[in-house]
Design a protein around this motif. Structure first.
Motif, short mmCIF file in Angstrom:
data_model
loop_
_atom_site.label_atom_id
_atom_site.label_comp_id
_atom_site.label_asym_id
_atom_site.label_seq_id
_atom_site.Cartn_x
_atom_site.Cartn_y
_atom_site.Cartn_z
N SER A 141 2.80 -82.61 -34.82
CA SER A 141 3.54 -83.84 -35.28
C SER A 141 5.20 -83.65 -34.92
O SER A 141 5.83 -84.61 -35.02
N ILE A 142 5.57 -82.18 -35.24
CA ILE A 142 6.94 -81.97 -35.09
C ILE A 142 7.21 -81.33 -33.56
O ILE A 142 8.41 -81.06 -33.38
N TRP A 143 6.42 -81.50 -32.66
CA TRP A 143 6.66 -80.76 -31.57
C TRP A 143 7.90 -81.33 -30.79
O TRP A 143 8.70 -80.39 -30.23
N PRO A 144 8.16 -82.71 -30.84
CA PRO A 144 9.43 -83.26 -30.17
C PRO A 144 10.68 -82.59 -30.85
O PRO A 144 11.71 -82.83 -30.22
N PHE A 145 10.77 -81.85 -32.17
CA PHE A 145 11.93 -81.48 -32.71
C PHE A 145 12.16 -80.02 -32.55
O PHE A 145 13.26 -79.55 -32.66
N LEU A 146 11.06 -79.47 -31.77
CA LEU A 146 11.19 -77.92 -31.38
C LEU A 146 11.88 -77.81 -30.21
O LEU A 146 11.90 -78.27 -29.27
N SER A 147 12.39 -76.61 -30.18
CA SER A 147 13.27 -76.09 -28.97
C SER A 147 13.37 -74.53 -28.78
O SER A 147 13.26 -73.82 -29.84
#
Length: 133
Positions: free
Chosen positions: A50-56
């Motif tokens: 669910s937080i994949w888009p916020f990881l870098s």
């Protein structure tokens, strides 16, 4: 035996390569040692999806010991901010658990993110030991 020597003995027994890294630290007595690179275990069971888009890549993660975990007494949870992502894989967590139990400072950073179906391949991170001496 000095504490530092005990820790190095634990790491050698675990078969971990000790590789000092220079990051231009201002204090020459402080060193970073790469302990391991690992895939994230449990991606599909925790908040990672669910937080994949916020990881870098390069993002810092936090490790939290879970000594009372009913499935693994050496469990080390991996967190991003206030979100539980998963765990250090069981076959790789014993030395890290011992270091955390002794109050050692470990720094964890994302080194790879892959859009992959296999949850074991999606997130890979590096754990470094920050120590003096």
């Amino acid at each position: 035996m000095k504490r530092k020597n005990i820790l190095f003995s634990i790491l050698r027994m675990a078969g971990m390569a000790l590789r000092p890294i220079s990051h231009g630290l201002s204090c020459p007595a402080r060193r970073r040692v790469v302990l391991q690179e690992s895939p994230l275990a449990g991606f599909q069971y925790h908040r990672a999806a669910s937080i994949w888009p916020f990881l870098s890549v390069g993002e810092h993660l936090h490790l939290k010991r879970e000594p009372s975990n009913p499935h693994d007494r050496y469990a080390v949870a991996v967190w991003f901010k206030n979100e539980h992502l998963g765990y250090i894989p069981r076959r790789e967590n014993r030395t890290l658990a011992r270091l955390l139990d002794q109050g050692e400072r470990l720094e964890t950073t994302i080194v790879r993110l892959l859009e992959e179906e296999n949850p074991w391949r999606k997130i890979r991170f590096r754990v470094e030991w920050l120590h003096s001496g």
